[in-house]
Design an enzyme around this catalytic site. Structure first.
Site, mmCIF file in Angstrom:
data_model
loop_
_atom_site.group_PDB
_atom_site.id
_atom_site.type_symbol
_atom_site.label_atom_id
_atom_site.label_comp_id
_atom_site.label_asym_id
_atom_site.label_seq_id
_atom_site.Cartn_x
_atom_site.Cartn_y
_atom_site.Cartn_z
ATOM 1 N N ASP A 185 -50.264 11.656 -54.760
ATOM 2 C CA ASP A 185 -50.461 13.094 -54.985
ATOM 3 C C ASP A 185 -51.939 13.465 -54.853
ATOM 4 O OD1 ASP A 185 -47.796 13.309 -55.572
ATOM 5 O OD2 ASP A 185 -48.068 13.208 -57.740
ATOM 6 N N ASP A 244 -53.807 6.504 -53.359
ATOM 7 C CA ASP A 244 -53.154 7.347 -54.342
ATOM 8 C C ASP A 244 -52.212 8.261 -53.528
ATOM 9 O OD1 ASP A 244 -52.843 8.867 -56.807
ATOM 10 O OD2 ASP A 244 -54.031 10.382 -55.775
HETATM 11 P P1 B16 Z 1 -44.342 11.727 -62.320
HETATM 12 P P2 B16 Z 1 -50.764 10.183 -58.358
HETATM 13 C C1 B16 Z 1 -49.683 11.466 -60.435
HETATM 14 O O1 B16 Z 1 -49.597 10.994 -59.130
HETATM 15 C C2 B16 Z 1 -49.971 12.959 -60.457
HETATM 16 O O2 B16 Z 1 -51.274 13.212 -59.958
HETATM 17 C C3 B16 Z 1 -49.911 13.454 -61.889
HETATM 18 O O3 B16 Z 1 -50.148 14.852 -61.924
HETATM 19 C C4 B16 Z 1 -48.515 13.141 -62.456
HETATM 20 O O4 B16 Z 1 -48.418 13.552 -63.818
HETATM 21 C C5 B16 Z 1 -48.264 11.631 -62.354
HETATM 22 O O5 B16 Z 1 -48.377 11.227 -61.005
HETATM 23 C C6 B16 Z 1 -46.884 11.230 -62.870
HETATM 24 O O6 B16 Z 1 -45.918 11.780 -62.025
HETATM 25 O O7 B16 Z 1 -44.051 12.725 -63.402
HETATM 26 O O8 B16 Z 1 -43.726 12.071 -60.993
HETATM 27 O O9 B16 Z 1 -44.009 10.316 -62.759
HETATM 28 O O10 B16 Z 1 -51.873 11.175 -58.155
HETATM 29 O O11 B16 Z 1 -51.152 9.002 -59.221
HETATM 30 O O12 B16 Z 1 -50.079 9.791 -57.087
HETATM 31 MG MG MG Z 2 -53.839 11.875 -57.170
#
Ligand code: B16
Ligand code: MG
Length: 212
Positions: free
Chosen positions: A11, A9
């Protein structure tokens, strides 16, 4: 070698963009007069942009149309992307880079499995453009975590079966997705408290012992 591929993953595992997500959602919530705090923000981890907006709007008295919601999500993303400009390779923890390098040296393929549509942009800010063997992200899926699609695609991209791969996650929804896809999982932070996580970890470098 216990696993042939590792799916990370982004974030909350490789980097910490949650502060920027929080700031951008908080800004939007304040603008439309909706209550938002860190606790609500915690529910957004691993959840797609539109699903995150729906969670935020649970506290709203107004009903928003699909078009209005798209405008709000776009506004949040514009601010989020501008905040990402502050990220550089200095935001990639040494422990993370060293561990990734050692896993690769041990012969494992490394892939990203992130819900974010900004994954490639974030990786390039971190100096990791072209580093991973495959990237599965919000741009190649229709169902977000806890659906396993993002991880199944990542496994396909590196040509391994789910049982040959380990998923590394910080979100409960991410561990649920790994389990649904038939993957072993390693959990950091909140994900380490998941009842069915295969390996609860306290730090990223624990991966070196988990994969031994
Ligand atoms: P975006 P991950 C996720 O990343 C985030 O944890 C989540 O908070 C966010 O809403 C989602 O990506 C979508 O992100 O708006 O940049 O498309 O933890 O799956 O890497
Ligand atoms: Mg994450």
């Amino acid at each position: 070698m216990k696993y042939r591929g590792i799916i990370f993953d982004l974030d909350g595992v490789i980097c910490f963009t949650d502060q920027y997500h929080y700031q951008a959602w908080k800004n939007l919530a304040d603008e439309i007069g909706v209550y938002f705090d860190e606790q609500i923000n915690n529910r957004l981890r691993g959840v797609s942009r539109m699903d995150s907006l729906d969670i935020i709007l649970e506290k709203s008295e107004k009903e928003y149309t699909k078009v209005e919601k798209a405008v709000l999500a776009e506004k949040k993303n514009t601010l989020y992307v501008s905040l990402l400009e502050n990220m550089t390779s200095a935001d990639l923890p040494h422990e993370v880079k060293e561990t990734l390098d050692k896993l690769r040296q041990a012969g494992m393929l490394l892939a990203i499995g992130s819900s974010s549509k900004n994954a490639k942009l974030i990786l390039s800010h971190l100096g990791l453009e072209g580093y991973f063997d495959a990237i599965s992200d919000g741009t190649n899926i229709t169902n977000s975590k806890p659906d396993p699609e993002v991880f199944l695609k990542a496994a396909q991209f590196i040509n391994f079966k789910p049982e040959e791969c380990l998923v590394v996650e910080d979100a409960i929804a991410g561990i649920d997705a790994a389990i649904a896809g038939g993957f072993a999982s390693a959990g950091l932070g909140e994900a380490a408290t998941h009842t069915n996580v295969t390996y609860p970890m306290s730090k990223f470098s624990d991966l070196l012992t988990v994969t031994e």
